[in-house]
Design an enzyme around this catalytic site. Structure first.
Site, mmCIF file in Angstrom:
data_model
loop_
_atom_site.group_PDB
_atom_site.id
_atom_site.type_symbol
_atom_site.label_atom_id
_atom_site.label_comp_id
_atom_site.label_asym_id
_atom_site.label_seq_id
_atom_site.Cartn_x
_atom_site.Cartn_y
_atom_site.Cartn_z
ATOM 1 N N GLY A 16 -2.035 0.805 -8.112
ATOM 2 C CA GLY A 16 -1.521 -0.478 -7.627
ATOM 3 C C GLY A 16 -2.482 -1.643 -7.621
ATOM 4 C CB SER A 22 -4.228 -5.621 -5.548
ATOM 5 O OG SER A 22 -3.623 -6.233 -6.652
ATOM 6 C CB ILE A 23 -2.841 -4.038 -0.402
ATOM 7 C CG1 ILE A 23 -2.273 -5.302 0.269
ATOM 8 C CG2 ILE A 23 -3.134 -2.958 0.619
ATOM 9 C CD1 ILE A 23 -0.887 -5.139 0.893
ATOM 10 C CG ASP A 68 6.057 1.457 -15.816
ATOM 11 O OD1 ASP A 68 6.723 1.956 -14.880
ATOM 12 O OD2 ASP A 68 6.270 0.317 -16.258
ATOM 13 C CB VAL A 69 5.099 4.725 -10.916
ATOM 14 C CG1 VAL A 69 3.601 4.696 -10.679
ATOM 15 C CG2 VAL A 69 5.767 3.470 -10.359
ATOM 16 C CB ALA A 99 12.960 -5.412 -5.729
ATOM 17 C CE1 TYR A 160 9.153 -6.921 1.558
ATOM 18 C CE2 TYR A 160 10.261 -5.104 2.648
ATOM 19 C CZ TYR A 160 9.204 -5.589 1.918
ATOM 20 O OH TYR A 160 8.202 -4.733 1.533
ATOM 21 C CE LYS A 167 7.172 -1.602 0.438
ATOM 22 N NZ LYS A 167 6.171 -0.947 -0.430
ATOM 23 C CB THR A 198 -0.485 -9.654 -2.838
ATOM 24 O OG1 THR A 198 0.847 -9.296 -2.442
ATOM 25 C CG2 THR A 198 -1.458 -9.212 -1.773
ATOM 26 C CG LEU A 199 1.229 -10.802 -9.013
ATOM 27 C CD1 LEU A 199 0.887 -12.244 -9.364
ATOM 28 C CD2 LEU A 199 0.619 -9.853 -10.056
#
Ligand SMILES: NC(=O)c1ccc[n+]([C@@H]2O[C@H](COP(=O)([O-])OP(=O)(O)OC[C@H]3O[C@@H](n4cnc5c(N)ncnc54)[C@H](O)[C@@H]3O)[C@@H](O)[C@H]2O)c1
Length: 260
Positions: A16, A22-23, A68-69, A99, A160, A167, A198-199
Site C-alpha cells: 500500500g 501513504s500510511i 494488484d490485489v 472504490a 464515505y 471497511k 493522502t491520495l
C-alpha cells in the site's frame, strides 16, 4: 542493525505505498527503524518509480514487486518471488483500499452493483487473499498482520458510503482471521485512523471539512500525525501486543468516543 531493536531479525511485507504521504510508508518507516527487513508491493507501473525511490532509502537491495490485489495470479506471483528471498515473513501490512470515485460522493443508495463489488474485492477480500498467501511464511514462527480501517465501518460518515460498508467487512474479516490463526501465534488487528490527507482520502468528497471537524470535535482537538500511525503499527508488530488480536484500535485523537 543492532539486535536490541524490537524487530531485529524480522521480515515484513508492506502492501500500500503510493507515495511519501501513504500510511503504509509511515508504518514501513517505523518497522524499518525498529530493525525489520521489508519487502514492498507496488500497484502497477504508474507507482513503481515512487515505491522504488522510497524503498530504495532502506538499501538498494530492498525487494519491490508488482502486485494488484484484485488478481489471485498476481498475489501468487508476488509470494513466489518473496519465497526466492526468504522462507520466513513475520509481519504483513495491508494498507490498501479502492472504490470508484463516483461512489464516494452523494448518497450511498446510488451505489451500483459494480462499485459495491469492486470496493469489497480490493478493500476487504484482499486481506483474506493476502493472509492466505503469507500463511506458509508465518506457520513456524507466528506473526502479526495489520490492516488499516476507518470509523465509517461502524458509523455513518457522509460520502464515505460503500467504503464504510467495505471497511465493516474488513474489520469482520480481521476478527475471523484472528480466530483461524490464533493457534499458530499469528495475530490480526486493524488500526482505525482518523482522516489523513493522502491520495486515497482525496477520493472521498469533503476531506477538508472532515479534517476541520476532527480538530473541532475530537477530545485532543487536532488531527492524527502519520508518525503516530507508524508508532501504533510498530506496537502491534511487537511483543508488547502479544495478547492483542482481532481488534480494531482507534488512533483518531479520540473522535470515535464523542456523540456530540
Ligand atoms: N487517509 C485516510 O484518511 C485514512 C483513514 C483511515 C484509514 N485509511 C486506510 O488506510 C489505507 C491506506 O490508504 P492511504 O490513506 O495511505 O492512501 P494511499 O493512496 O497512500 O494508499 C492506498 C494504497 O492502496 C493501493 N491500492 C489501491 N487499489 C489497489 C489494488 N487493486 N492493488 C494493490 N494496491 C492497491 C494504492 O496503490 C495505494 O498504495 C487504506 O486502507 C485506507 O482506507 C485511510
Amino acid at each position: 542493525m543492532s539486535s536490541d531493536l524490537p524487530l531485529a531479525g524480522k521480515t515484513g511485507v508492506i502492501f500500500g505505498v503510493a507515495n511519501k504521504r501513504s500510511i503504509a510508508w509511515a508504518i514501513a518507516q517505523a518497522w524499518h527503524k525498529a530493525g525489520a527487513k521489508l519487502i514492498f508491493n507496488y500497484q502497477g507501473e504508474r507507482l513503481k518509480e515512487n515505491v522504488e525511490e522510497l524503498a530504495g532509502t532502506f538499501g538498494e537491495d530492498t525487494l519491490i514487486l508488482p502486485c494488484d490485489v484484485s488478481s489471485d495470479e498476481q498475489i501468487d506471483t508476488f509470494f513466489a518471488e518473496v519465497k526466492k528471498q526468504t522462507d520466513r515473513v513475520d509481519l504483513l501490512l495491508h494498507s490498501v483500499a479502492f472504490a470508484p470515485r463516483e461512489a464516494l460522493a452523494g448518497e450511498f443508495v446510488a451505489t451500483t452493483r459494480q462499485a459495491f463489488s469492486t470496493a469489497h474485492d480490493i478493500s476487504a477480500y484482499s486481506l483474506v487473499g493476502l493472509t492466505r498467501a503469507v500463511l506458509p511464511f508465518m506457520e513456524k514462527n507466528g506473526g502479526s498482520i495489520v490492516a488499516m480501517t476507518y470509523l465509517g465501518a461502524a458509523r455513518v460518515v457522509p460520502h464515505y458510503n460503500v467504503m464504510g460498508v467495505a471497511k465493516a467487512a474488513l474489520e469482520a474479516s480481521v476478527r475471523y482471521l484472528a480466530n483461524d490463526l490464533g493457534r499458530k501465534k499469528i495475530r490480526v488487528n486493524a488500526i482505525s485512523a482518523g482522516p489523513m490527507n493522502t491520495l486515497a482520502a482525496r477520493g472521498v468528497a469533503g476531506l477538508t471539512e472532515m479534517l476541520k471537524h476532527y480538530e473541532l470535535r475530537a477530545p485532543l482537538h487536532r488531527n492524527v500525525e502519520l508518525e503516530e500511525l507508524g508508532a501504533t503499527g510498530l506496537f502491534l508488530a511487537t511483543d508488547g501486543a502479544a495478547a492483542i488480536t482481532g481488534q480494531t484500535m482507534y488512533v483518531d485523537s479520540g473522535f470515535s468516543v464523542m456523540a456530540m
